[in-house]
Structures are given as C-alpha cells and as structure tokens.
Enzyme design. Sequence first.
Site, mmCIF file in Angstrom:
data_model
loop_
_atom_site.group_PDB
_atom_site.id
_atom_site.type_symbol
_atom_site.label_atom_id
_atom_site.label_comp_id
_atom_site.label_asym_id
_atom_site.label_seq_id
_atom_site.Cartn_x
_atom_site.Cartn_y
_atom_site.Cartn_z
ATOM 1 N N ARG A 199 20.106 2.953 26.893
ATOM 2 C CA ARG A 199 19.181 1.930 27.422
ATOM 3 C C ARG A 199 19.856 0.548 27.477
ATOM 4 N NH1 ARG A 199 14.889 -0.326 23.395
ATOM 5 N NH2 ARG A 199 16.692 -1.671 23.021
ATOM 6 N N ARG B 87 9.580 0.984 6.475
ATOM 7 C CA ARG B 87 8.308 0.373 6.880
ATOM 8 C C ARG B 87 7.479 0.100 5.628
ATOM 9 N NH1 ARG B 87 6.123 3.681 11.341
ATOM 10 N NH2 ARG B 87 7.793 2.609 12.458
ATOM 11 N N ASP C 254 18.681 -0.485 13.850
ATOM 12 C CA ASP C 254 17.578 0.099 13.074
ATOM 13 C C ASP C 254 17.813 1.582 12.782
ATOM 14 O OD1 ASP C 254 17.269 0.998 15.664
ATOM 15 O OD2 ASP C 254 15.092 0.800 15.689
ATOM 16 N N GLU D 235 16.722 -2.081 8.871
ATOM 17 C CA GLU D 235 15.596 -2.785 9.490
ATOM 18 C C GLU D 235 14.347 -2.588 8.638
ATOM 19 O OE1 GLU D 235 13.743 -2.969 13.893
ATOM 20 O OE2 GLU D 235 13.003 -1.312 12.692
ATOM 21 N N LYS E 248 18.916 4.755 22.754
ATOM 22 C CA LYS E 248 18.941 3.301 22.626
ATOM 23 C C LYS E 248 20.260 2.736 23.166
ATOM 24 C CE LYS E 248 16.724 0.126 19.647
ATOM 25 N NZ LYS E 248 15.904 0.016 18.466
ATOM 26 N N GLU F 173 0.848 -1.199 0.000
ATOM 27 C CA GLU F 173 0.000 0.000 0.000
ATOM 28 C C GLU F 173 0.880 1.244 0.000
ATOM 29 O OE1 GLU F 173 -3.274 0.477 -0.074
ATOM 30 O OE2 GLU F 173 -3.789 -1.645 -0.175
ATOM 31 N N HIS G 11 2.644 4.308 19.615
ATOM 32 C CA HIS G 11 3.954 4.960 19.685
ATOM 33 C C HIS G 11 3.802 6.382 20.237
ATOM 34 C CE1 HIS G 11 7.877 6.400 18.101
ATOM 35 N NE2 HIS G 11 8.232 5.149 18.283
ATOM 36 N N HIS H 110 9.520 -8.062 11.473
ATOM 37 C CA HIS H 110 10.773 -7.315 11.310
ATOM 38 C C HIS H 110 11.842 -8.175 10.655
ATOM 39 C CE1 HIS H 110 9.941 -4.228 14.768
ATOM 40 N NE2 HIS H 110 8.921 -4.377 13.956
HETATM 41 P P1 0O2 Z 1 11.572 4.148 16.878
HETATM 42 O O1 0O2 Z 1 11.240 5.482 17.410
HETATM 43 O O2 0O2 Z 1 10.495 3.579 16.005
HETATM 44 O O3 0O2 Z 1 12.915 4.055 16.222
HETATM 45 P P2 0O2 Z 1 17.163 -5.371 18.337
HETATM 46 O O4 0O2 Z 1 18.222 -4.312 18.394
HETATM 47 O O5 0O2 Z 1 16.610 -5.581 16.943
HETATM 48 O O6 0O2 Z 1 17.563 -6.671 18.961
HETATM 49 P P3 0O2 Z 1 15.351 -3.424 19.406
HETATM 50 O O7 0O2 Z 1 15.584 -2.587 18.175
HETATM 51 O O8 0O2 Z 1 15.884 -2.894 20.683
HETATM 52 O O9 0O2 Z 1 15.946 -4.886 19.215
HETATM 53 O O10 0O2 Z 1 13.836 -3.645 19.676
HETATM 54 P P4 0O2 Z 1 12.597 -4.205 18.860
HETATM 55 O O11 0O2 Z 1 11.676 -4.696 19.901
HETATM 56 O O12 0O2 Z 1 12.966 -5.127 17.771
HETATM 57 O O13 0O2 Z 1 11.959 -2.861 18.254
HETATM 58 C C1 0O2 Z 1 12.420 -2.220 17.128
HETATM 59 C C2 0O2 Z 1 11.416 -1.195 16.658
HETATM 60 O O14 0O2 Z 1 10.126 -1.815 16.516
HETATM 61 C C3 0O2 Z 1 11.146 -0.048 17.612
HETATM 62 O O15 0O2 Z 1 12.126 0.924 17.470
HETATM 63 C C4 0O2 Z 1 9.768 0.416 17.165
HETATM 64 O O16 0O2 Z 1 9.847 1.136 15.946
HETATM 65 C C5 0O2 Z 1 9.099 -0.916 16.886
HETATM 66 N N1 0O2 Z 1 8.447 -1.417 18.115
HETATM 67 C C6 0O2 Z 1 8.878 -2.408 18.903
HETATM 68 N N2 0O2 Z 1 8.026 -2.614 19.921
HETATM 69 C C7 0O2 Z 1 7.027 -1.731 19.775
HETATM 70 C C8 0O2 Z 1 5.830 -1.452 20.509
HETATM 71 O O17 0O2 Z 1 5.516 -2.067 21.536
HETATM 72 N N3 0O2 Z 1 5.034 -0.441 20.029
HETATM 73 C C9 0O2 Z 1 5.337 0.279 18.908
HETATM 74 N N4 0O2 Z 1 4.495 1.245 18.514
HETATM 75 N N5 0O2 Z 1 6.468 0.038 18.205
HETATM 76 C C10 0O2 Z 1 7.296 -0.940 18.618
HETATM 77 P P5 0O2 Z 1 12.406 2.013 18.606
HETATM 78 O O18 0O2 Z 1 13.843 2.337 18.597
HETATM 79 O O19 0O2 Z 1 11.854 1.527 19.914
HETATM 80 O O20 0O2 Z 1 11.555 3.239 18.208
#
Ligand code: 0O2
Length: 245
Positions: A68, A89, A84, A151, A65, A50, A167, A132
Amino acid sequence: MADEQLQVYEDVNEWQNLMFLYRSAIREVRATLDTMNDEFQFIYQYNPIEYIKTRIKTPESIVNKLRRDGYESTIQNMVEYVNDIAGIRVVCSFTSDIYRLAEMIGKKNDFSILYVKDFIKHPKESGYRSYHMHISVPVQTSKGIVPTKVELQIRTIAMDFWASLEHKIYYKFEGDAPEYISRDLRSCATIVANLDEKMLSLNEAIMELEADQAQREAAEAAAAQAVNVLKAAGPDTDDPRKETA
Ligand code: 0O2
C-alpha cells in the site's frame, strides 16, 4: 539452487529473530503497564486499565501495508517502514485515563517516544478515535540491546467497541462499504464520543459525592472522638453545670 536455499534459510532465521524481538518488546511494555496500573491504584484508588490485548501483525498484513505504501516486501523495509508489527491495545474506562496513562508512559526513561497520533482530538474521517503512541523499547539480547518499535493504542471501552465493529465491516467490504453503512458508522462514532463524555462527567460527579461523604464521615468521627475525650476527662473538669449547681 543451494545458494537460493541458503538465502531462504537466512531469511527464515532473520524473520524468527525479528519475531523474537517484537514478542520480547511486547512482554516488556506489558509488564510496565501492569506496574503502572498498580501505581495508579495507589495514587487514584482505582485501576484505569480494563484490559490489554497484544498482537503481532500477520505476515499477510505486513506485506499489504508495504505494498500500500509502495515498498518492496523485504525484511529491511518491514523493520523500517511498518511501525505497528508489535501492537498493544490498552482499553480504559474513561478518556481522562488515556491521557494520564500516556503521560506516565512518556515519563518512562526506558522507552523513547517516536511519535504520537491523537485520533481523539483529531478523529479520522471514518470516525475512528483512539490515542496512538509509537515507542522504541530496548530489548536485551545476548548480542546487545536492540531498540524495537511498538505501537500502543490507548482507547476507552466504547471506542474499542466501535473500532472492532468498524474493522470487521471494513474487511468484510474490503474497504468499500456502502455509503449508508459508512454514514451510520460515523454517526455511531459521534454517539460513542458523547457517551464517553457523559460517563466521564458521571464518574466525576460520583467521585465528588464520595469525597464529600468521606469528609462528612471524618468530621463526624472527629466530633465523636472529642465527646469521648471529654467524657473520659470525668464530670469534674470543665463541666459548667457543676459550678452552678
Ligand atoms: P490492523 O489490522 O489493526 O493491523 P504510520 O505507519 O503510523 O504512520 P499507519 O500505521 O499506516 O501509519 O496508519 P494509522 O492510521 O496510524 O493506523 C494504525 C492502526 O490504527 C491500524 O492498523 C488500525 O489498527 C488502527 N486504525 C487506524 N484507522 C482506523 C480506522 O479508521 N478504523 C479502525 N477500526 N482502525 C483504525 P492497520 O494496519 O490498518 O490494521
């Protein structure tokens, strides 16, 4: 002082080079996705994608990050541990499209799949659902090929709607939203999952009806053609009424 200044300039240069790599990697993946969408149209007669959104993570979000995860804010750590920074997306209509696209991406020789996180089969505690893929993309530079991490988040329109709202709420409350909001969001996530399932089965039913109709039309066209052939052959041939007259 001069040395420190030089270090800053070197870092800025390194930062700019890195951003160039991430931007280039995004461009390459995007071009591949556009080609895939066309190929999909050719195979399945519709476009699964889409829309596509791309972004480079902000320096603030990168630093957060790293902090954290307990790493110092250095360029080396950022390249190594923040997977990422380059994000794409891909928003599809149906859950089945997500897996088909992922399979096609997996078959691309240029990309190597680093790891996959299937938050559709295994949703997060928050209710988050998305697929992902972490891939490595070879970026061609004047100094050679540089593997660069990207990513890919692949999800449906409904999943994207939910994730965008969640988010915003997450940031609004700095990750500490009142329990009733988190609970409502989790129940919305279940509604979204049911909606996706319902839309998929509706689409499958529509496609079956279309296929039946196409089959019927083809049979009618073949029958009409046969009648025309007989008519063209004239009244003398194979006309049983003529013999009995
Ligand atoms: P932003 O602001 O979108 O960049 P990894 O390093 O791959 O092992 P990571 O990246 O710490 O693990 O975490 P994860 O859970 O794979 O999440 C990666 C991204 O997925 C997040 O990036 C979000 O974009 C999205 N995401 C993950 N969990 C959630 C959630 O519960 N709600 C929403 N809305 N998005 C989520 P960032 O850096 O957190 O944020």
